[in-house]
Design an enzyme around this catalytic site. Structure first.
Site, PDB file in Angstrom:
ATOM      1  N   ARG A 174       0.563  -1.340   0.586  1.00 14.32           N
ATOM      2  CA  ARG A 174       0.019   0.072  -0.118  1.00 14.32           C
ATOM      3  C   ARG A 174       0.902   1.037  -0.020  1.00 14.32           C
ATOM      4  O   ARG A 174       1.704   1.911   0.542  1.00 14.32           O
ATOM      5  CB  ARG A 174      -0.891   0.294   1.596  1.00 14.32           C
ATOM      6  CG  ARG A 174      -2.197  -1.152   1.065  1.00 14.32           C
ATOM      7  CD  ARG A 174      -3.127  -0.504   0.243  1.00 14.32           C
ATOM      8  NE  ARG A 174      -4.326  -1.812   0.359  1.00 14.32           N
ATOM      9  CZ  ARG A 174      -4.272  -2.460  -0.679  1.00 14.32           C
ATOM     10  NH1 ARG A 174      -3.791  -2.504  -1.072  1.00 14.32           N
ATOM     11  NH2 ARG A 174      -5.701  -3.057  -0.843  1.00 14.32           N
ATOM     12  N   HIS A 207      -0.482   0.246  -9.377  1.00 14.17           N
ATOM     13  CA  HIS A 207      -0.724  -0.529  -8.911  1.00 14.17           C
ATOM     14  C   HIS A 207      -2.030  -1.916  -9.669  1.00 14.17           C
ATOM     15  O   HIS A 207      -3.401  -2.044  -9.797  1.00 14.17           O
ATOM     16  CB  HIS A 207      -2.545   0.152  -8.113  1.00 14.17           C
ATOM     17  CG  HIS A 207      -2.999  -0.431  -7.154  1.00 14.17           C
ATOM     18  ND1 HIS A 207      -3.553  -0.024  -5.610  1.00 14.17           N
ATOM     19  CD2 HIS A 207      -3.190  -2.015  -6.827  1.00 14.17           C
ATOM     20  CE1 HIS A 207      -3.693  -0.892  -4.878  1.00 14.17           C
ATOM     21  NE2 HIS A 207      -3.673  -1.772  -5.036  1.00 14.17           N
TER      22      HIS A 207
HETATM   23  P1  NDP Z   1      -1.902 -11.927   5.111  1.00 17.37           P
HETATM   24  O1  NDP Z   1      -3.551 -11.383   6.163  1.00 17.37           O
HETATM   25  O2  NDP Z   1      -2.002 -13.347   4.327  1.00 17.37           O
HETATM   26  O3  NDP Z   1      -0.458 -11.285   5.565  1.00 17.37           O
HETATM   27  C1  NDP Z   1       0.339 -10.119   6.225  1.00 17.37           C
HETATM   28  C2  NDP Z   1       1.186 -10.782   6.496  1.00 17.37           C
HETATM   29  O4  NDP Z   1       1.583  -9.748   7.394  1.00 17.37           O
HETATM   30  C3  NDP Z   1       0.586 -11.359   8.232  1.00 17.37           C
HETATM   31  O5  NDP Z   1       2.293 -11.952   7.571  1.00 17.37           O
HETATM   32  C4  NDP Z   1       1.040 -11.116   9.363  1.00 17.37           C
HETATM   33  O6  NDP Z   1       1.490 -11.272  10.349  1.00 17.37           O
HETATM   34  C5  NDP Z   1       2.248  -9.746   8.615  1.00 17.37           C
HETATM   35  N1  NDP Z   1       1.917  -8.162   9.451  1.00 17.37           N
HETATM   36  C6  NDP Z   1       0.996  -8.391   9.499  1.00 17.37           C
HETATM   37  N2  NDP Z   1       0.624  -6.489  10.268  1.00 17.37           N
HETATM   38  C7  NDP Z   1       2.875  -6.853  10.956  1.00 17.37           C
HETATM   39  C8  NDP Z   1       2.865  -6.020  12.219  1.00 17.37           C
HETATM   40  N3  NDP Z   1       2.697  -5.172  12.417  1.00 17.37           N
HETATM   41  N4  NDP Z   1       4.333  -6.106  12.187  1.00 17.37           N
HETATM   42  C9  NDP Z   1       4.950  -7.497  11.277  1.00 17.37           C
HETATM   43  N5  NDP Z   1       4.416  -8.066  10.404  1.00 17.37           N
HETATM   44  C10 NDP Z   1       3.285  -8.316  10.412  1.00 17.37           C
HETATM   45  O7  NDP Z   1      -2.108 -10.866   3.660  1.00 17.37           O
HETATM   46  P2  NDP Z   1      -2.155 -10.754   2.559  1.00 17.37           P
HETATM   47  O8  NDP Z   1      -0.377 -11.750   2.026  1.00 17.37           O
HETATM   48  O9  NDP Z   1      -2.739 -11.377   1.719  1.00 17.37           O
HETATM   49  O10 NDP Z   1      -1.636  -9.438   1.404  1.00 17.37           O
HETATM   50  C11 NDP Z   1      -1.098  -8.610   2.225  1.00 17.37           C
HETATM   51  C12 NDP Z   1      -1.002  -7.066   1.364  1.00 17.37           C
HETATM   52  O11 NDP Z   1      -0.590  -7.120  -0.112  1.00 17.37           O
HETATM   53  C13 NDP Z   1      -2.366  -6.723   2.019  1.00 17.37           C
HETATM   54  O12 NDP Z   1      -2.904  -6.670   2.384  1.00 17.37           O
HETATM   55  C14 NDP Z   1      -2.517  -5.486   0.097  1.00 17.37           C
HETATM   56  O13 NDP Z   1      -2.982  -4.088   1.023  1.00 17.37           O
HETATM   57  C15 NDP Z   1      -1.351  -6.092  -0.320  1.00 17.37           C
HETATM   58  N6  NDP Z   1      -1.993  -6.018  -1.863  1.00 17.37           N
HETATM   59  C16 NDP Z   1      -1.186  -5.152  -3.376  1.00 17.37           C
HETATM   60  C17 NDP Z   1      -2.071  -5.698  -4.362  1.00 17.37           C
HETATM   61  C18 NDP Z   1      -1.604  -4.924  -5.659  1.00 17.37           C
HETATM   62  O14 NDP Z   1      -1.444  -5.255  -6.715  1.00 17.37           O
HETATM   63  N7  NDP Z   1      -0.339  -4.062  -5.231  1.00 17.37           N
HETATM   64  C19 NDP Z   1      -3.040  -6.721  -4.280  1.00 17.37           C
HETATM   65  C20 NDP Z   1      -2.923  -7.956  -3.499  1.00 17.37           C
HETATM   66  C21 NDP Z   1      -3.048  -7.485  -2.332  1.00 17.37           C
HETATM   67  P3  NDP Z   1       1.192 -12.562  11.124  1.00 17.37           P
HETATM   68  O15 NDP Z   1       1.077 -13.720   9.886  1.00 17.37           O
HETATM   69  O16 NDP Z   1       2.467 -13.670  12.111  1.00 17.37           O
HETATM   70  O17 NDP Z   1      -0.373 -12.787  11.047  1.00 17.37           O
HETATM   71  C1  OXD Z   2      -6.031  -5.824  -2.546  1.00 17.42           C
HETATM   72  C2  OXD Z   2      -5.096  -4.531  -3.928  1.00 17.42           C
HETATM   73  O1  OXD Z   2      -5.514  -5.341  -1.988  1.00 17.42           O
HETATM   74  O2  OXD Z   2      -5.720  -4.897  -5.054  1.00 17.42           O
HETATM   75  O3  OXD Z   2      -6.184  -6.673  -3.670  1.00 17.42           O
HETATM   76  O4  OXD Z   2      -4.701  -3.924  -3.208  1.00 17.42           O
END
Ligand code: NDP
Ligand code: OXD
Length: 313
Positions: free
Chosen positions: A228, A276
């Site tokens: 993000r 994006h």
């Molecule tokens: P998940 O919820 O599956 O994974 C999030 C990860 O971040 C987990 O490993 C979590 O830790 C870790 N995390 C969260 N908060 C913290 C923190 N404060 N400190 C340390 N680690 C933290 O999310 P996804 O993998 O499915 O997606 C991640 C992000 O990717 C989405 O939220 C979105 O913003 C972005 N995205 C962007 C896209 C694009 O096109 N640019 C497309 C899709 C997604 P733990 O495992 O221990 O809970």
């Molecule tokens: C998502 C994105 O969060 O596309 O899936 O940014």
């Protein structure tokens, strides 16, 4: 006819593709497209949304579940009137995950192999071979080892990189060194040449890519932000690149989207910009999961991939 209705609100996702996916999977559900300017008390059983206007969801009556059109849910939770009593589900989908891993592999390789330098040399008509570091001497670190981060790590393994990930809770993934919690962030950064951000945007992660973070990375590091725009302090990145401490960056997400025409990021010679599009949600596969969640809720259960509102992801 079930008499159920679904309201679809998104400024950017194509409603036709979603309507046709739902019509074939759940023809009994009435599909309505809205800009979010709904009158209070408008009935809807299901809301499928991306960046709904503030207050829109609270004005709907009878909602059983809110489905985010993305994996991230910050675009929904930013609404001060978000109805917290209604389950919120996010996208977890093999095609979205595969798309993100393709993007991460592409850009890790681009930074490792100096692709931007090649492109600049080509533009200047310069024949200037250089050696890239060995992959097994190149340390890739992934912020966020969730659905997307873990898959990206697995797909980077065959290249032989030294891999690590940072998450809230410790992971046990062979070949990926696990760092957990704020206490281990500095050590994780100090061993990372190519930093990939795949964190959700929450109060704890907002602005995490800042000058203090960059200073902890080794000289010549690169950053890839596919999570993000709110994770990155853009001026701090430009300073770290211009000072020469960092070598390059790939950005898919921005503080303001679309990226304004006068942003210094557009012309920056060390930054690759994508609009994006690292991983897009596929209506055909994602609607199947949403329809399955609807069936679970009708049977008294919870949706698939429900967001934990206390954690914010
Ligand atoms: P998940 O919820 O599956 O994974 C999030 C990860 O971040 C987990 O490993 C979590 O830790 C870790 N995390 C969260 N908060 C913290 C923190 N404060 N400190 C340390 N680690 C933290 O999310 P996804 O993998 O499915 O997606 C991640 C992000 O990717 C989405 O939220 C979105 O913003 C972005 N995205 C962007 C896209 C694009 O096109 N640019 C497309 C899709 C997604 P733990 O495992 O221990 O809970
Ligand atoms: C998502 C994105 O969060 O596309 O899936 O940014």
């Amino acid at each position: 006819m079930s008499g159920e209705t679904l309201v679809f609100i998104s400024p950017s996702d194509p409603p036709k593709a979603w309507e046709s996916a739902f019509r074939s999977l759940a023809p009994d559900i009435g599909f309505t497209v809205s800009r979010g300017d709904v009158t209070p008390g408008t009935r809807a059983d299901w809301a499928v949304v991306w960046k709904p206007p503030a207050g829109a969801l609270a004005r709907l009556a009878g909602l059983k579940c809110i489905f985010s059109l993305g994996a991230g849910v910050d675009h929904v939770l930013v609404d001060p009137d978000f109805p917290t009593g209604i389950p919120l589900a996010r996208v977890v989908d093999p095609y979205l995950t595969a798309g993100m891993s393709e993007y991460v592999v592409l850009h890790v390789l681009a930074h490792h192999r100096g692709l931007m330098r090649n492109l600049a040399d080509q533009a200047a008509g310069r024949w200037a071979p250089f050696a890239a570091k060995r992959a097994d001497e190149t340390r890739v670190g992934i912020l966020g080892l969730g659905e997307l981060g873990l898959d990206a790590a697995r797909k980077l393994k065959p290249f032989g990189y030294r891999l690590a990930g940072w998450s809230q809770t410790r992971k046990d993934e062979p070949g990926v060194e696990s760092f957990a919690g704020t206490d281990e962030l500095a050590a994780f950064l100090a061993r990372t040449d190519i930093l990939v951000c795949l964190l959700p945007l929450t109060p704890a992660t907002r602005g995490i890519l800042n000058s203090a973070t960059f200073a902890l990375l080794p000289e010549g590091a690169a950053v890839i932000n596919a999570a993000r725009g709110g994770h990155l302090i853009e001026s701090d990145l430009i300073a770290a690149l211009d000072e020469g401490h960092m070598a390059g960056a790939t950005l898919d997400v921005f503080q303001i989207e679309p990226l304004p025409g006068d942003s210094p990021i557009w012309p920056h010679p060390k930054i690759m910009v994508t609009p994006h599009m690292a991983a897009l949600t596929d209506p055909r596969s994602t609607a199947i999961t949403m329809v399955e969640s609807m069936a679970r809720i009708r049977a008294g259960g919870r949706p698939l991939y429900e967001v934990d509102l206390r954690r914010g992801y």
